[in-house]
Design a protein around this motif. Structure first.
Motif, mmCIF file in Angstrom:
data_model
loop_
_atom_site.group_PDB
_atom_site.id
_atom_site.type_symbol
_atom_site.label_atom_id
_atom_site.label_comp_id
_atom_site.label_asym_id
_atom_site.label_seq_id
_atom_site.Cartn_x
_atom_site.Cartn_y
_atom_site.Cartn_z
ATOM 1 N N SER A 12 92.624 -26.627 -4.059
ATOM 2 C CA SER A 12 91.464 -27.527 -4.099
ATOM 3 C C SER A 12 91.645 -28.686 -5.069
ATOM 4 C CB SER A 12 90.202 -26.749 -4.475
ATOM 5 O OG SER A 12 90.311 -26.231 -5.793
ATOM 6 N N GLY A 13 92.571 -28.541 -6.028
ATOM 7 C CA GLY A 13 92.754 -29.597 -7.018
ATOM 8 C C GLY A 13 92.136 -29.284 -8.361
ATOM 9 N N ALA A 139 97.629 -28.037 3.663
ATOM 10 C CA ALA A 139 98.722 -29.014 3.560
ATOM 11 C C ALA A 139 99.282 -29.048 2.136
ATOM 12 C CB ALA A 139 98.238 -30.389 3.979
ATOM 13 N N ARG A 140 98.397 -29.002 1.143
ATOM 14 C CA ARG A 140 98.858 -29.003 -0.254
ATOM 15 C C ARG A 140 99.678 -27.756 -0.558
ATOM 16 N NH1 ARG A 140 93.007 -30.804 -2.706
ATOM 17 N NH2 ARG A 140 93.199 -33.031 -2.255
ATOM 18 N N ASP A 143 103.070 -28.014 0.891
ATOM 19 C CA ASP A 143 103.876 -28.898 0.030
ATOM 20 C C ASP A 143 104.411 -28.153 -1.192
ATOM 21 O OD1 ASP A 143 103.557 -31.056 1.702
ATOM 22 O OD2 ASP A 143 101.981 -32.013 0.509
ATOM 23 N N ARG A 144 103.695 -27.098 -1.620
ATOM 24 C CA ARG A 144 104.137 -26.296 -2.764
ATOM 25 C C ARG A 144 105.160 -25.232 -2.372
ATOM 26 N NH1 ARG A 144 98.622 -24.323 -5.720
ATOM 27 N NH2 ARG A 144 97.531 -26.308 -5.723
ATOM 28 N N GLY A 145 105.442 -25.139 -1.069
ATOM 29 C CA GLY A 145 106.471 -24.204 -0.643
ATOM 30 C C GLY A 145 105.980 -22.973 0.097
ATOM 31 N N LEU A 146 104.664 -22.852 0.316
ATOM 32 C CA LEU A 146 104.153 -21.717 1.076
ATOM 33 C C LEU A 146 104.270 -21.999 2.566
ATOM 34 C CD1 LEU A 146 102.876 -21.058 -1.734
ATOM 35 C CD2 LEU A 146 100.882 -20.229 -0.497
#
Length: 198
Positions: A12-13, A139-140, A143-146
């Motif tokens: 979520s940030g 999407a985030r 991007d972290r590899g999951l």
């Protein structure tokens, strides 16, 4: 002292908001960081995890193999509950120690990913929730590899946006740009923190 419980679902940030609040002078107590600390090699926490889940959760150097443990607990709610029963009390104790060490007029941001799930909303003067639409979060995490499947499983394992909103004093929407999020944090600080912090 003004205590803020900061939470939000994975992706979520929340960490970005934590950084923005720290830049305004808040002391951040990061539950994720503490959770890593209490499971370092040689700690009672890691020993308890190995007792519960077996040596297969250790890497060859004796550290916790987080991916191996995640594969167990994100596929099995009972296993996740057993892990939480080990880790959460250790994290809460260490968090209390860190808060006790800050000045009495501090603004303390307790960054707690599972604040709602663990029933801690009532422990803070303000609860700040960060959310983003589910596809942005997926999407985030990719991007972290999951993998997409892992990302969706982790999101599903946490409280829903509705549950978090029900516990929130303020909700920040991080589906937009970094500047839009920063503006929301600035407004939160000006309207809700600065008047109480003096």
């Amino acid at each position: 002292m003004l205590t803020i419980g900061l939470t939000g679902g994975i992706g979520s940030g929340k960490s970005t908001v934590s950084t923005l609040l720290a830049a305004r002078g808040a002391t951040v107590v990061d539950a994720d960081r503490i959770a890593r600390e209490v499971l370092e090699p040689g700690t009672p926490g890691l020993a308890a995890v190995v007792t519960e889940f077996g040596a297969g959760v250790l890497s060859p150097d004796g550290a916790l193999d987080r991916a191996a443990l995640a594969a167990i607990v994100f596929a099995d709610a009972d296993a996740r509950a057993r892990l939480d029963a080990i880790v959460h009390p250790l994290v809460r104790q260490r968090s209390r120690e860190l808060v006790a060490a800050v000045p009495p007029d501090a603004v303390v941001v307790n960054d707690v990913p599972l604040l709602v799930e663990t029933g801690q909303a009532g422990s803070y003067d303000l609860v700040l929730v960060v959310e983003a639409d589910p596809e942005t979060r997926v999407a985030r995490l990719i991007d972290r590899g999951l993998t997409e499947a892992d990302a969706r499983a982790r999101i599903a394992a946490q409280a829903s946006d509705e549950q978090r909103r029900a516990a929130a004093d303020v909700v920040l929407d991080n589906s937009g740009t970094p500047d839009q999020l920063a503006e929301q944090v600035q407004r939160f600080w000006a309207e809700r923190v600065a008047p109480k912090a003096g």
